[in-house]
Design a protein around this motif. Structure first.
Motif, PDB file in Angstrom:
ATOM      1  N   TYR A   1      18.798 -95.118  -3.264  1.00 39.38           N
ATOM      2  CA  TYR A   1      19.783 -94.842  -1.799  1.00 39.38           C
ATOM      3  C   TYR A   1      20.072 -96.308  -1.333  1.00 39.38           C
ATOM      4  CZ  TYR A   1      21.242 -93.937   3.124  1.00 39.38           C
ATOM      5  OH  TYR A   1      21.986 -93.897   4.240  1.00 39.38           O
ATOM      6  N   ARG A   2      19.030 -96.901  -0.744  1.00 36.65           N
ATOM      7  CA  ARG A   2      18.877 -97.819  -0.047  1.00 36.65           C
ATOM      8  C   ARG A   2      19.801 -99.326  -0.960  1.00 36.65           C
ATOM      9  NH1 ARG A   2      14.581 -95.688   2.308  1.00 36.65           N
ATOM     10  NH2 ARG A   2      14.459 -95.262   4.224  1.00 36.65           N
ATOM     11  N   LEU A   3      19.274 -99.263  -2.180  1.00 33.43           N
ATOM     12  CA  LEU A   3      19.717-100.559  -3.157  1.00 33.43           C
ATOM     13  C   LEU A   3      20.940-100.210  -3.197  1.00 33.43           C
ATOM     14  CD1 LEU A   3      19.233-102.557  -5.028  1.00 33.43           C
ATOM     15  CD2 LEU A   3      18.686-100.981  -6.938  1.00 33.43           C
ATOM     16  N   THR A   4      21.543 -98.928  -3.393  1.00 35.06           N
ATOM     17  CA  THR A   4      22.967 -98.811  -3.547  1.00 35.06           C
ATOM     18  C   THR A   4      23.798 -99.339  -2.392  1.00 35.06           C
ATOM     19  OG1 THR A   4      22.517 -96.914  -4.848  1.00 35.06           O
ATOM     20  CG2 THR A   4      25.002 -97.195  -4.257  1.00 35.06           C
ATOM     21  N   LYS A   5      23.321 -99.053  -1.322  1.00 36.78           N
ATOM     22  CA  LYS A   5      24.038 -99.680  -0.027  1.00 36.78           C
ATOM     23  C   LYS A   5      24.080-101.173   0.011  1.00 36.78           C
ATOM     24  CE  LYS A   5      24.360 -97.208   3.812  1.00 36.78           C
ATOM     25  NZ  LYS A   5      24.078 -96.437   5.008  1.00 36.78           N
TER      26      LYS A   5
ATOM     27  N   ALA B   1      41.774-109.748   5.004  1.00 36.02           N
ATOM     28  CA  ALA B   1      41.352-109.550   6.626  1.00 36.02           C
ATOM     29  C   ALA B   1      39.822-109.016   6.770  1.00 36.02           C
ATOM     30  CB  ALA B   1      42.134-108.834   7.239  1.00 36.02           C
ATOM     31  N   PRO B   2      39.003-109.569   7.480  1.00 39.21           N
ATOM     32  CA  PRO B   2      37.614-109.026   7.699  1.00 39.21           C
ATOM     33  C   PRO B   2      37.465-107.682   8.317  1.00 39.21           C
ATOM     34  CG  PRO B   2      37.626-111.251   8.274  1.00 39.21           C
ATOM     35  CD  PRO B   2      39.026-110.971   7.996  1.00 39.21           C
ATOM     36  N   ALA B   3      38.573-107.538   8.985  1.00 44.17           N
ATOM     37  CA  ALA B   3      38.750-105.880   9.619  1.00 44.17           C
ATOM     38  C   ALA B   3      38.646-104.996   8.663  1.00 44.17           C
ATOM     39  CB  ALA B   3      39.641-106.040  10.778  1.00 44.17           C
ATOM     40  N   ARG B   4      39.655-105.150   7.617  1.00 43.88           N
ATOM     41  CA  ARG B   4      39.801-104.232   6.502  1.00 43.88           C
ATOM     42  C   ARG B   4      38.626-104.110   5.593  1.00 43.88           C
ATOM     43  NH1 ARG B   4      44.962-104.847   2.616  1.00 43.88           N
ATOM     44  NH2 ARG B   4      45.876-104.299   4.615  1.00 43.88           N
ATOM     45  N   VAL B   5      37.979-105.095   5.379  1.00 44.81           N
ATOM     46  CA  VAL B   5      36.836-105.037   4.588  1.00 44.81           C
ATOM     47  C   VAL B   5      35.836-104.447   5.283  1.00 44.81           C
ATOM     48  CG1 VAL B   5      35.137-106.376   3.322  1.00 44.81           C
ATOM     49  CG2 VAL B   5      37.378-106.977   3.260  1.00 44.81           C
ATOM     50  N   ASP B   6      35.490-104.538   6.578  1.00 46.57           N
ATOM     51  CA  ASP B   6      34.638-103.981   7.366  1.00 46.57           C
ATOM     52  C   ASP B   6      34.922-102.138   7.297  1.00 46.57           C
ATOM     53  OD1 ASP B   6      33.039-106.223   8.023  1.00 46.57           O
ATOM     54  OD2 ASP B   6      34.196-106.519   9.979  1.00 46.57           O
TER      55      ASP B   6
ATOM     56  N   THR C   1      32.508 -99.209   6.036  1.00 46.31           N
ATOM     57  CA  THR C   1      31.961 -98.288   6.968  1.00 46.31           C
ATOM     58  C   THR C   1      32.479 -96.842   6.212  1.00 46.31           C
ATOM     59  OG1 THR C   1      32.371 -99.471   8.937  1.00 46.31           O
ATOM     60  CG2 THR C   1      32.407 -97.118   9.333  1.00 46.31           C
ATOM     61  N   GLN C   2      33.505 -96.952   5.533  1.00 43.66           N
ATOM     62  CA  GLN C   2      34.096 -95.565   4.978  1.00 43.66           C
ATOM     63  C   GLN C   2      33.235 -95.441   3.674  1.00 43.66           C
ATOM     64  OE1 GLN C   2      38.205 -96.312   4.133  1.00 43.66           O
ATOM     65  NE2 GLN C   2      38.763 -95.553   6.169  1.00 43.66           N
ATOM     66  N   MET C   3      32.742 -96.399   2.955  1.00 45.99           N
ATOM     67  CA  MET C   3      32.054 -96.205   1.804  1.00 45.99           C
ATOM     68  C   MET C   3      30.672 -95.797   2.140  1.00 45.99           C
ATOM     69  SD  MET C   3      33.349 -99.126  -0.977  1.00 45.99           S
ATOM     70  CE  MET C   3      32.565 -98.426  -2.288  1.00 45.99           C
ATOM     71  N   ALA C   4      29.905 -96.475   3.166  1.00 43.65           N
ATOM     72  CA  ALA C   4      28.724 -96.401   3.744  1.00 43.65           C
ATOM     73  C   ALA C   4      28.703 -94.636   3.979  1.00 43.65           C
ATOM     74  CB  ALA C   4      28.249 -96.968   4.783  1.00 43.65           C
ATOM     75  N   GLU C   5      29.616 -94.260   4.790  1.00 45.29           N
ATOM     76  CA  GLU C   5      29.573 -92.899   5.315  1.00 45.29           C
ATOM     77  C   GLU C   5      29.516 -91.940   3.847  1.00 45.29           C
ATOM     78  OE1 GLU C   5      33.140 -92.558   7.510  1.00 45.29           O
ATOM     79  OE2 GLU C   5      32.095 -93.430   9.494  1.00 45.29           O
ATOM     80  N   LYS C   6      30.462 -92.192   2.877  1.00 45.38           N
ATOM     81  CA  LYS C   6      30.505 -91.356   1.729  1.00 45.38           C
ATOM     82  C   LYS C   6      29.066 -91.239   1.081  1.00 45.38           C
ATOM     83  CE  LYS C   6      35.452 -91.681   0.943  1.00 45.38           C
ATOM     84  NZ  LYS C   6      35.751 -90.478   1.306  1.00 45.38           N
ATOM     85  N   ILE C   7      28.588 -92.496   1.047  1.00 41.49           N
ATOM     86  CA  ILE C   7      27.333 -92.571   0.269  1.00 41.49           C
ATOM     87  C   ILE C   7      26.271 -91.719   1.203  1.00 41.49           C
ATOM     88  CG2 ILE C   7      25.347 -94.291  -0.281  1.00 41.49           C
ATOM     89  CD1 ILE C   7      27.356 -96.336  -0.800  1.00 41.49           C
TER      90      ILE C   7
END
Length: 338
Positions: free
Chosen positions: A178-182, A197-202, A206-212
């Motif tokens: 889990y931690r390695l994947t994040k 834009a950094p805001a878009r990447v952030d 965040t969205q991918m971290a929530e799904k993980i």
């Protein structure tokens, strides 16, 4: 259904009619009509029955995965889920609309949003595992049929296999590392800051971290209830068996003699090829793959085109229309256990 989805439905029906019209342009209509009038309806009914059993077994998987998590979930409600999924998979690129549509359908049936999301994650893992098992079976027992005659299609099949292995590997990494994947996700997204834009990447991070996080939490439950997981995979394997069997009965309906194992394996490979095409339903790629792989089973081009039309009507368009009906059917209220 949103206006956008409605228009996508109209577009895909028009595309389908256009493709079928294109396929019919060089057929002998007299032979085609003769073949149509002499269809063996019993075998054709078996093909339709296989598709219905495909949805039936998916409904059983839904009920199994909801067992002990919600109150009594009626079979009618469970059956609505795969039918609605079929509709939205058919009108969205890469079948991307099926998951959100199922989520909405479950929530309208009374299932809490978090539990509905967990169910769909679990169902996705089960389905991908069953697909991979079937595909490995196809590679072991039938890849030589494909590679010997259709080299270019064999490369598409291999690419499809690599894609599915990648998906399964990513899921396993989340479950066990889990931690390695994040951290890997963060590293992979970092170069995008040079171009976006950094805001878009952030936001993506965040969205991918929530799904993980959500998937990892559900994976803990999956690992605790291995018996249920094995039962769900078993039901899904049976479900896919019926789906992959449809072309065999279509060929028998046209009077062709066919080896069941060979047809099964070739259809598994066709489905794998279709999954690579971004066009909804794999339109164009599906028809090309079917004609290429099944041309040797039928005596005339007219019969081949008729087989193609029957196969697409049963496996694609029938689900689309039944899904539209399922969408307007009001779900039963969720009964709580006493």
């Amino acid at each position: 259904m949103t206006r956008k989805n409605f228009w996508m439905l109209i577009v895909m029906l028009a595309v389908g009619m256009g493709i079928m019209g294109y396929e019919l342009r060089q057929t002998n209509l007299r032979v085609l009509v003769h073949s149509l009038l002499h269809l063996k309806l019993g075998w054709l009914a078996a093909a339709v029955g296989c598709m219905c059993l495909y949805w039936l077994f998916e409904a059983l998987v839904v009920r199994l995965l909801l067992h002990k998590r919600v109150g009594h979930f009626s079979f009618k409600n469970a059956l609505r889920i795969p039918l609605i999924e079929q509709l939205f998979n058919s009108i969205t690129p890469f079948s991307s609309g099926g998951q959100p549509a199922q989520l909405v359908a479950l929530m309208k049936s009374g299932v809490e949003g978090g539990r509905a999301s967990s169910l769909l994650l679990m169902k996705f893992v089960v389905f991908q595992t069953a697909v991979l098992v079937n595909f490995i079976f196809a590679l072991l027992f039938g890849f030589h049929w494909l590679a010997g005659k259709f080299t270019y299609l064999s490369w598409l099949v291999i690419f499809g296999f690599v894609m599915h292995i990648t998906v399964i590997s990513a899921l396993l990494m989340i479950m066990y590392w889990y931690r390695l994947t994040k951290r890997l996700v963060q590293l992979l997204l970092r170069p995008l800051r040079l171009f976006l834009a950094p805001a878009r990447v952030d936001r993506w991070q965040t969205q991918m971290a929530e799904k993980i996080d959500t998937f990892y939490a559900e994976s803990l439950r999956i690992k605790r209830d291995r018996k249920m997981l094995c039962q769900a995979i078993g039901l899904t394997l049976v479900q896919l068996f019926f789906y992959y069997s449809v072309p065999y009965f279509v060929l028998l309906a046209l009077g062709a003699s066919a080896n069941f194992l060979q047809v099964l394996v070739l259809h598994i490979m066709i489905v794998m090829i279709i999954s690579l095409f971004p066009i909804p339903g794999g339109s164009g790629g599906a028809e090309l793959s079917f004609k290429t792989l099944f041309t040797s089973f039928l005596a005339t081009n007219s019969q081949l085109v008729l087989a193609l039309i029957l196969w697409r009507l049963i496996t694609y368009y029938m689900g689309m229309f039944i899904g539209m009906f399922a969408l307007i059917v009001k779900p039963d209220p969720l009964e709580t256990d006493k």
